[in-house]
Design an enzyme around this catalytic site. Structure first.
Site: not given
Length: 586
Positions: A399, A526, A528
């Site tokens: 990001c 993102h 994750e």
């Protein structure tokens, strides 16, 4: 539908979310369909405008919901995809009730906490519990509900009252209450104290809820005498007192619960159509826990961010790195570096802190710059990115980390010294990163590009494409207001910074890769948030592979881990080293 309510006492932050997730994991391993709901008693509508230091990271769901980080635990443990309505807040409930009152739905009645707020809570829970979350159209069979905060908090009173009523509506065989409490052990005496748990259970019973299981959190396993004392004073059988002591890994928690007979208890208490033991799914968790404790080789990653004082600010990032490290048989050594400590101002004001931060960065096998907002600390992040790029240290930017990687490249490789983001400098002479057209600057809540979006690979010769399984497109979760300026793409690509992934319209830049570098990757999304213990996120896995020197071999063998590398007992060696030795590293 069976409902399992998880409450907490004594203090907050003792692991209710992990315990609730572990209970769901155990029941899922028995073949049941499980969903989860998290109740946060704060008045905010959602977690979107929270400071990370206030409440940890903001977890983003597929539908764009900005929610509490505990929903990330549920998704990772249960391998499900939740929705924003799986996170209930006081703000959402009051907004829902007030909107109904404004529409005249209450027919002129006086709107009160009881029954209108409590009824709204029960209705919300029952409706959301029926929503499929595992990719199938079948309704869940079990709903695990975590009530945030501690019993006795004034904010949580309406929710406790709602569930006091709900237990009779659902009937006893369909409702179960698990109370998580702290059993402290003062260092002065070394004795485990039961009084806080007794008081907490007494307060819970005084509010109309009786715990079916008491989960005791402690630093060491509780003694049998302590267990019997809690049983006697809290009106439960000794087998209903469960101990979860501090362990090296959260992977061990489902195993601890299963070893204490929780499956048999749920089978009898909730009349569940299951056997007395779990399936192979729980065996994989046991293998993961055993394997984690035997790892010998270490990989060091420097996380350069601005919220490093509270580890929960990067909870999903840590988990994604941990999943990837475990998949390649390495223990993760994550070094948190406050980006401000890398800046020249810190060298003047606090030279010791400055040199310690740079020593950490220099020792790292890989560098990660995660997402964030605001100008504070960006100079330190830019210096860390420059270090990783120029010295060919594996790097992943997420990001804001990707945006800063593009800015650093523009300044130092294209000699555009005025390159900047309009987030930091609205009148930037060279706006490399710009505001998205749909962003409304009037309000901060709900104004970002949120949720799952498709990213299309523009070339087959991409490291990240190979890591994702050589697919033409991927879908990952986003949370951002700014993007790389499309008008500068051609200049940047002429210097070997490739934009290998774009949105479906080809207007937004989603993935960057730098040629002639072991691993210099940036992603606007993102990844994750989609990482799972048994399915590590490809960008993070790529970073760990590159940091351990195994990326090229992994790509050569078709991006597959050998059977001995994925959650087995063979954990003495690093990633497939005998096989790697036979491969020619390009």
């Amino acid at each position: 539908m069976k409902y399992i309510l998880v409450t907490g006492g004594v203090i907050s932050g003792i692991g209710k979310g992990i315990i609730a997730s572990s209970i769901g994991t155990i029941l899922k391993s028995c073949g049941l369909r499980v969903t989860a709901i998290k109740i946060d008693p704060y008045i905010n509508i959602d977690a979107g405008t929270f400071s990370p230091y206030e409440h940890g990271e903001v977890f983003v769901l597929n539908d764009g919901g900005e929610v509490d980080l505990d929903l990330g635990n549920y998704e990772r443990f249960l391998d499900i995809n939740l929705y924003k309505d799986n996170n209930i807040t006081t703000g959402k409930i009051y907004q829902h009730v007030i909107n109904k009152e404004r529409r005249g739905d209450y027919l002129g009645k006086t709107v009160q906490v009881v029954p209108h707020i409590t009824d709204a809570v029960q209705e919300w829970v029952m409706n959301q519990a029926m929503v499929p979350v595992d990719g199938h159209k079948e309704e869940p069979q079990i709903c695990v509900i975590e009530l945030g905060g501690t019993i006795g908090d004034i904010e949580g009173m309406p929710f406790v009252e709602a569930f006091r009523q709900f237990q009779f509506k659902a009937k006893r065989e369909n409702f179960c209450n698990i109370h998580v409490s702290l059993v402290p052990q003062p260092s002065a005496t070394g004795e485990q104290k039961t009084k806080p748990t007794q008081n907490s259970v007494r307060a819970l019973r005084g509010l109309g809820l009786s715990p079916d299981l008491i989960v005791c959190r402690s630093s060491t396993p509780i003694e049998m005498a302590v267990k019997e004392k809690i049983s006697m004073f809290c009106h439960v059988n000794p087998e209903q007192v469960i101990c979860i002591h501090d362990v090296s890994s959260t992977y061990r928690v489902p195993v601890l619960l299963e070893e204490q007979g929780i499956i048999k208890y749920f089978k009898e208490r909730l009349d569940l159509p299951i056997g007395d033991s779990a399936s192979s799914l729980l065996s994989k968790w046991r293998n993961m826990a055993d394997r984690y404790e035997r790892l010998q080789k270490t990989c060091s990653i420097a996380l350069v961010g601005k919220y490093t004082k509270l580890r929960d600010c990067y909870a999903s990032v840590f988990k994604a790195l941990e999943h990837s490290a475990l998949a390649i048989n390495h223990k993760l050594n994550l070094m948190y570096i406050d980006s401000i400590d890398l800046e020249q101002t810190t060298e003047v004001e606090d030279p010791v802190k400055f040199h310690e931060a740079w020593q950490k960065l220099c020792k790292a096998d890989g560098v990660l710059v995660p997402g964030g907002f605001g100008i504070r600390g960006t100079l330190g992040k830019l210096q860390a990115i420059s270090w990783a790029r120029s010295r060919k240290i594996p790097f992943l930017g997420v990001c804001l980390g990707m945006q800063l990687a593009v800015i650093e490249f523009a300044r130092n490789c294209l000699n555009l010294k005025d390159a900047d983001s309009t987030e930091f400098e609205p009148n930037a002479r060279v706006p490399v990163v710009i505001d998205m057209p749909e962003h409304n600057p009037g309000n901060l809540g709900g104004t970002m590009r949120l949720g799952i979006r498709r990213t299309v690979f523009k070339t087959e010769n991409s490291i990240l494409r190979k890591l994702y399984g050589d697919v033409p497109f991927i879908e990952e979760r986003h949370r951002h207001r700014y993007e790389v300026n499309p008008s500068l793409i051609s200049q940047l690509e002429q210097k070997d910074l490739s934009f290998v992934g774009q949105d479906v319209d080809g207007e937004r830049m989603e993935i960057i890769e730098l040629a002639n570098h072991p691993y210099f990757v940036g992603v606007q999304f993102h990844p994750e948030f989609s990482s799972r213990p048994m399915k590590p996120s490809p960008p993070y896995l790529g970073l760990l592979l590159a940091a351990t020197g195994n990326l090229n071999a992994y790509l050569l063998q078709g991006c597959k881990l050998s059977s001995s590398d994925r959650y087995s007992d063979a954990s003495d060696d690093s990633f497939s080293e005998p096989r790697l030795a036979e491969l020619e590293i390009s």
